[in-house]
Design a protein around this motif. Sequence first.
Motif, PDB file in Angstrom:
ATOM      1  N   VAL A   9      51.114 -65.456 -24.451  1.00  0.00           N
ATOM      2  CA  VAL A   9      51.266 -65.960 -23.082  1.00  0.00           C
ATOM      3  C   VAL A   9      52.469 -65.313 -22.401  1.00  0.00           C
ATOM      4  O   VAL A   9      52.386 -64.933 -21.226  1.00  0.00           O
ATOM      5  CB  VAL A   9      51.376 -67.509 -23.082  1.00  0.00           C
ATOM      6  CG1 VAL A   9      51.771 -68.040 -21.713  1.00  0.00           C
ATOM      7  CG2 VAL A   9      50.067 -68.132 -23.545  1.00  0.00           C
ATOM      8  N   SER A  10      53.568 -65.123 -23.124  1.00  0.00           N
ATOM      9  CA  SER A  10      54.771 -64.543 -22.508  1.00  0.00           C
ATOM     10  C   SER A  10      54.584 -63.065 -22.156  1.00  0.00           C
ATOM     11  O   SER A  10      55.274 -62.555 -21.280  1.00  0.00           O
ATOM     12  CB  SER A  10      55.988 -64.722 -23.414  1.00  0.00           C
ATOM     13  OG  SER A  10      55.867 -63.932 -24.576  1.00  0.00           O
ATOM     14  N   HIS A  11      53.647 -62.391 -22.802  1.00  0.00           N
ATOM     15  CA  HIS A  11      53.385 -60.984 -22.489  1.00  0.00           C
ATOM     16  C   HIS A  11      52.281 -60.810 -21.440  1.00  0.00           C
ATOM     17  O   HIS A  11      51.915 -59.688 -21.110  1.00  0.00           O
ATOM     18  CB  HIS A  11      53.037 -60.201 -23.763  1.00  0.00           C
ATOM     19  CG  HIS A  11      54.231 -59.890 -24.596  1.00  0.00           C
ATOM     20  ND1 HIS A  11      54.741 -60.782 -25.526  1.00  0.00           N
ATOM     21  CD2 HIS A  11      55.051 -58.808 -24.627  1.00  0.00           C
ATOM     22  CE1 HIS A  11      55.796 -60.253 -26.100  1.00  0.00           C
ATOM     23  NE2 HIS A  11      56.018 -59.055 -25.567  1.00  0.00           N
ATOM     24  N   THR A  12      51.784 -61.910 -20.951  1.00  0.00           N
ATOM     25  CA  THR A  12      50.769 -61.843 -19.898  1.00  0.00           C
ATOM     26  C   THR A  12      51.458 -61.541 -18.570  1.00  0.00           C
ATOM     27  O   THR A  12      52.436 -62.195 -18.215  1.00  0.00           O
ATOM     28  CB  THR A  12      50.015 -63.190 -19.793  1.00  0.00           C
ATOM     29  OG1 THR A  12      49.389 -63.459 -21.057  1.00  0.00           O
ATOM     30  CG2 THR A  12      48.963 -63.162 -18.700  1.00  0.00           C
ATOM     31  N   PRO A  13      50.970 -60.534 -17.839  1.00  0.00           N
ATOM     32  CA  PRO A  13      51.590 -60.209 -16.543  1.00  0.00           C
ATOM     33  C   PRO A  13      51.566 -61.404 -15.583  1.00  0.00           C
ATOM     34  O   PRO A  13      50.625 -62.214 -15.594  1.00  0.00           O
ATOM     35  CB  PRO A  13      50.705 -59.077 -16.002  1.00  0.00           C
ATOM     36  CG  PRO A  13      49.976 -58.540 -17.189  1.00  0.00           C
ATOM     37  CD  PRO A  13      49.844 -59.672 -18.158  1.00  0.00           C
ATOM     38  N   TYR A  14      52.581 -61.494 -14.749  1.00  0.00           N
ATOM     39  CA  TYR A  14      52.695 -62.623 -13.808  1.00  0.00           C
ATOM     40  C   TYR A  14      51.507 -62.713 -12.855  1.00  0.00           C
ATOM     41  O   TYR A  14      51.082 -63.798 -12.486  1.00  0.00           O
ATOM     42  CB  TYR A  14      54.000 -62.537 -13.008  1.00  0.00           C
ATOM     43  CG  TYR A  14      55.228 -62.760 -13.848  1.00  0.00           C
ATOM     44  CD1 TYR A  14      55.404 -63.934 -14.578  1.00  0.00           C
ATOM     45  CD2 TYR A  14      56.217 -61.791 -13.923  1.00  0.00           C
ATOM     46  CE1 TYR A  14      56.521 -64.137 -15.362  1.00  0.00           C
ATOM     47  CE2 TYR A  14      57.355 -61.984 -14.704  1.00  0.00           C
ATOM     48  CZ  TYR A  14      57.496 -63.158 -15.425  1.00  0.00           C
ATOM     49  OH  TYR A  14      58.601 -63.355 -16.198  1.00  0.00           O
ATOM     50  N   TRP A  15      50.960 -61.567 -12.443  1.00  0.00           N
ATOM     51  CA  TRP A  15      49.864 -61.587 -11.482  1.00  0.00           C
ATOM     52  C   TRP A  15      48.642 -62.324 -12.044  1.00  0.00           C
ATOM     53  O   TRP A  15      47.860 -62.893 -11.278  1.00  0.00           O
ATOM     54  CB  TRP A  15      49.495 -60.185 -11.005  1.00  0.00           C
ATOM     55  CG  TRP A  15      48.885 -59.309 -12.062  1.00  0.00           C
ATOM     56  CD1 TRP A  15      49.526 -58.401 -12.853  1.00  0.00           C
ATOM     57  CD2 TRP A  15      47.503 -59.255 -12.440  1.00  0.00           C
ATOM     58  NE1 TRP A  15      48.643 -57.795 -13.713  1.00  0.00           N
ATOM     59  CE2 TRP A  15      47.392 -58.303 -13.478  1.00  0.00           C
ATOM     60  CE3 TRP A  15      46.356 -59.921 -12.018  1.00  0.00           C
ATOM     61  CZ2 TRP A  15      46.174 -57.995 -14.091  1.00  0.00           C
ATOM     62  CZ3 TRP A  15      45.137 -59.612 -12.624  1.00  0.00           C
ATOM     63  CH2 TRP A  15      45.064 -58.664 -13.648  1.00  0.00           C
ATOM     64  N   VAL A  16      48.502 -62.339 -13.372  1.00  0.00           N
ATOM     65  CA  VAL A  16      47.368 -63.039 -13.987  1.00  0.00           C
ATOM     66  C   VAL A  16      47.480 -64.542 -13.706  1.00  0.00           C
ATOM     67  O   VAL A  16      46.482 -65.199 -13.405  1.00  0.00           O
ATOM     68  CB  VAL A  16      47.297 -62.761 -15.507  1.00  0.00           C
ATOM     69  CG1 VAL A  16      46.252 -63.633 -16.191  1.00  0.00           C
ATOM     70  CG2 VAL A  16      47.019 -61.280 -15.751  1.00  0.00           C
ATOM     71  N   TRP A  17      48.693 -65.061 -13.782  1.00  0.00           N
ATOM     72  CA  TRP A  17      48.895 -66.495 -13.516  1.00  0.00           C
ATOM     73  C   TRP A  17      48.667 -66.799 -12.036  1.00  0.00           C
ATOM     74  O   TRP A  17      48.153 -67.876 -11.701  1.00  0.00           O
ATOM     75  CB  TRP A  17      50.268 -66.942 -13.982  1.00  0.00           C
ATOM     76  CG  TRP A  17      50.480 -66.640 -15.436  1.00  0.00           C
ATOM     77  CD1 TRP A  17      51.464 -65.878 -15.978  1.00  0.00           C
ATOM     78  CD2 TRP A  17      49.654 -67.051 -16.538  1.00  0.00           C
ATOM     79  NE1 TRP A  17      51.308 -65.790 -17.335  1.00  0.00           N
ATOM     80  CE2 TRP A  17      50.205 -66.510 -17.712  1.00  0.00           C
ATOM     81  CE3 TRP A  17      48.500 -67.823 -16.645  1.00  0.00           C
ATOM     82  CZ2 TRP A  17      49.659 -66.712 -18.973  1.00  0.00           C
ATOM     83  CZ3 TRP A  17      47.946 -68.025 -17.901  1.00  0.00           C
ATOM     84  CH2 TRP A  17      48.519 -67.479 -19.040  1.00  0.00           C
ATOM     85  N   GLY A  18      49.030 -65.871 -11.162  1.00  0.00           N
ATOM     86  CA  GLY A  18      48.739 -66.045  -9.729  1.00  0.00           C
ATOM     87  C   GLY A  18      47.243 -66.060  -9.474  1.00  0.00           C
ATOM     88  O   GLY A  18      46.742 -66.882  -8.693  1.00  0.00           O
ATOM     89  N   LEU A  19      46.532 -65.150 -10.137  1.00  0.00           N
ATOM     90  CA  LEU A  19      45.071 -65.127 -10.011  1.00  0.00           C
ATOM     91  C   LEU A  19      44.473 -66.428 -10.532  1.00  0.00           C
ATOM     92  O   LEU A  19      43.585 -67.007  -9.891  1.00  0.00           O
ATOM     93  CB  LEU A  19      44.494 -63.930 -10.767  1.00  0.00           C
ATOM     94  CG  LEU A  19      42.967 -63.830 -10.808  1.00  0.00           C
ATOM     95  CD1 LEU A  19      42.385 -63.691  -9.402  1.00  0.00           C
ATOM     96  CD2 LEU A  19      42.537 -62.662 -11.690  1.00  0.00           C
ATOM     97  N   LEU A  20      44.964 -66.906 -11.674  1.00  0.00           N
ATOM     98  CA  LEU A  20      44.470 -68.172 -12.216  1.00  0.00           C
ATOM     99  C   LEU A  20      44.694 -69.311 -11.225  1.00  0.00           C
ATOM    100  O   LEU A  20      43.799 -70.121 -10.980  1.00  0.00           O
ATOM    101  CB  LEU A  20      45.127 -68.490 -13.556  1.00  0.00           C
ATOM    102  CG  LEU A  20      44.767 -69.848 -14.173  1.00  0.00           C
ATOM    103  CD1 LEU A  20      43.268 -69.962 -14.419  1.00  0.00           C
ATOM    104  CD2 LEU A  20      45.547 -70.071 -15.464  1.00  0.00           C
ATOM    105  N   ALA A  21      45.879 -69.362 -10.625  1.00  0.00           N
ATOM    106  CA  ALA A  21      46.179 -70.420  -9.651  1.00  0.00           C
ATOM    107  C   ALA A  21      45.219 -70.349  -8.463  1.00  0.00           C
ATOM    108  O   ALA A  21      44.702 -71.376  -8.008  1.00  0.00           O
ATOM    109  CB  ALA A  21      47.628 -70.309  -9.181  1.00  0.00           C
ATOM    110  N   ALA A  22      44.965 -69.148  -7.978  1.00  0.00           N
ATOM    111  CA  ALA A  22      44.037 -68.992  -6.843  1.00  0.00           C
ATOM    112  C   ALA A  22      42.618 -69.416  -7.239  1.00  0.00           C
ATOM    113  O   ALA A  22      41.928 -70.083  -6.460  1.00  0.00           O
ATOM    114  CB  ALA A  22      44.046 -67.546  -6.350  1.00  0.00           C
TER     115      ALA A  22
END
Length: 189
Positions: free
Chosen positions: A17-30
């Motif tokens: 999870v810590s190596h997952t790029p930040y944009w992936v979490w933004g995409l998940l939120a959207a």
Amino acid sequence: MLINMVVHQPQSLIQVVSHTPYWVWGLLAALVALGASQLRDRSAGLRRILLMPLGMAVFSAAGVVSAFGASGQTAAQAVGAWLLAAAVITALALWFQPTAPEGTRYTASARSFHIPGSAMPLVLILGIFLTKYFVGVELAMQPLLARDASFALQISALYGVFNGLFAARGFRLWRLAQQSPVFSSPLAT
């Protein structure tokens, strides 16, 4: 390997999870926001209704191509499995539930649907996202899986299942609009 790692070394999940790029979490939120918007009753035009299945099909196709696109024949088989699964699931879903959910209405004069809230779009969106995430992690840990035809076919078929369910929903709504006494294609305007 990811599932095995989670079962036998759950602490290593923190590293994934810590190596997952930040944009992936933004995409998940959207995507969660998009799916959550489907939980409540709403009105929408057919064009807008069809954007979700089309968008999710593009997201799935991108997942198949990005994971297996460089591996030639495996990629062609993967796309074939995705399309076949989507077609079969669409047909089965329409056979088991040929009409739009109760409470769904189309108003021809407004070219608009009233759609009751449902958790199904959120579940399907999360399913596609989690599949893409799982595949990305697996391929990062085991790059040779991209050439594994069995893995490619299973993942592609899973994407096809999600897309088939989205497509069936779109077809049900399209049929409802066509049954309207004053139907003129909502896609025309």
